[in-house]
Motif scaffolding. Sequence first.
Motif, mmCIF file in Angstrom:
data_model
loop_
_atom_site.group_PDB
_atom_site.id
_atom_site.type_symbol
_atom_site.label_atom_id
_atom_site.label_comp_id
_atom_site.label_asym_id
_atom_site.label_seq_id
_atom_site.Cartn_x
_atom_site.Cartn_y
_atom_site.Cartn_z
ATOM 1 N N GLN A 19 20.100 6.475 22.381
ATOM 2 C CA GLN A 19 20.748 7.263 23.426
ATOM 3 C C GLN A 19 22.266 7.186 23.308
ATOM 4 O OE1 GLN A 19 19.679 6.212 27.459
ATOM 5 N NE2 GLN A 19 20.655 8.019 28.301
ATOM 6 N N ILE A 20 22.795 5.992 23.088
ATOM 7 C CA ILE A 20 24.243 5.819 22.942
ATOM 8 C C ILE A 20 24.742 6.581 21.722
ATOM 9 C CG2 ILE A 20 26.022 4.111 22.330
ATOM 10 C CD1 ILE A 20 24.544 2.193 24.277
ATOM 11 N N ASP A 39 15.771 2.226 22.125
ATOM 12 C CA ASP A 39 16.001 3.457 22.892
ATOM 13 C C ASP A 39 17.447 3.559 23.379
ATOM 14 O OD1 ASP A 39 13.382 4.241 22.503
ATOM 15 O OD2 ASP A 39 12.697 3.577 24.482
ATOM 16 N N GLN A 40 18.012 2.450 23.856
ATOM 17 C CA GLN A 40 19.415 2.462 24.296
ATOM 18 C C GLN A 40 20.337 2.820 23.138
ATOM 19 O OE1 GLN A 40 19.620 -1.582 25.735
ATOM 20 N NE2 GLN A 40 19.967 -0.862 27.840
ATOM 21 N N LEU A 67 20.944 -4.359 22.221
ATOM 22 C CA LEU A 67 20.582 -3.055 22.768
ATOM 23 C C LEU A 67 19.144 -2.783 22.372
ATOM 24 C CD1 LEU A 67 23.668 -0.907 21.687
ATOM 25 C CD2 LEU A 67 23.132 -1.674 24.007
ATOM 26 N N SER A 68 18.379 -2.207 23.290
ATOM 27 C CA SER A 68 17.033 -1.796 22.907
ATOM 28 C C SER A 68 17.153 -0.643 21.914
ATOM 29 C CB SER A 68 16.233 -1.364 24.132
ATOM 30 O OG SER A 68 16.706 -0.110 24.605
ATOM 31 N N PHE A 105 25.468 -0.859 29.636
ATOM 32 C CA PHE A 105 25.287 0.375 28.880
ATOM 33 C C PHE A 105 26.615 1.116 28.756
ATOM 34 C CE2 PHE A 105 24.279 4.841 28.308
ATOM 35 C CZ PHE A 105 23.251 4.810 27.362
ATOM 36 N N TYR A 132 27.252 -5.640 18.717
ATOM 37 C CA TYR A 132 25.926 -5.295 19.211
ATOM 38 C C TYR A 132 24.918 -5.290 18.075
ATOM 39 C CZ TYR A 132 28.159 -3.780 23.529
ATOM 40 O OH TYR A 132 28.863 -3.740 24.712
ATOM 41 N N THR A 155 30.782 6.770 32.387
ATOM 42 C CA THR A 155 29.363 7.093 32.313
ATOM 43 C C THR A 155 28.803 6.967 33.720
ATOM 44 O OG1 THR A 155 28.779 4.805 31.814
ATOM 45 C CG2 THR A 155 29.069 6.286 29.930
ATOM 46 N N ALA A 178 22.761 -3.603 34.335
ATOM 47 C CA ALA A 178 22.317 -2.930 33.110
ATOM 48 C C ALA A 178 23.129 -1.659 32.884
ATOM 49 C CB ALA A 178 20.825 -2.619 33.200
#
Length: 161
Positions: free
Chosen positions: A101-102, A97-98, A94-95, A47, A65, A158, A43
């Motif tokens: 954040q990204i 939240d992801q 992607l969720s 990410f 995505y 990252t 994961a």
Amino acid sequence: MIIKIPVAEYRDLNGINFSSLKHMAESPKSYKWHEAHPTEETAAMAFGTAFHAAVLEPELLAAQYVVQPEGLDGRTKAGKDWKADVAARGLLALSFDQAEQIKEMAANFRGHPLIAPFLIEPGQPEITLTWEDAETCLPCKGRLDRLLDDGRIFGVKTTAK
């Protein structure tokens, strides 16, 4: 040779790269084992790949995505149907939240005064290099995050806490 290819094609290229050679530092046996048993994408790796796209190739982020709608539970029939549709279209999910954040991380990264110049200077993102090692005659490969026209190399990393 310098070429521009998708990361999936890069992974399929025959050749030794830094990631594979790290296992040689342990032992030749470890290298051979990892060569026969490639690492499954975690994961955190997925990410990081999405973050790379957001920073270096934002047009690919939008093309490759899709963001899972907020509140959609992947365990429900609707969630499973949505995931199946995404996979059938060859997209990565992607969720919510992801994705948020990204988006925030990429904006902060791109706006940093020490980093921004490297992203606007003329250059190419995600460049693949292939060559034959002069001493061993083994095929080698490498992928540069961003190669500037003046020859400088810019890398993006990252980490997970």
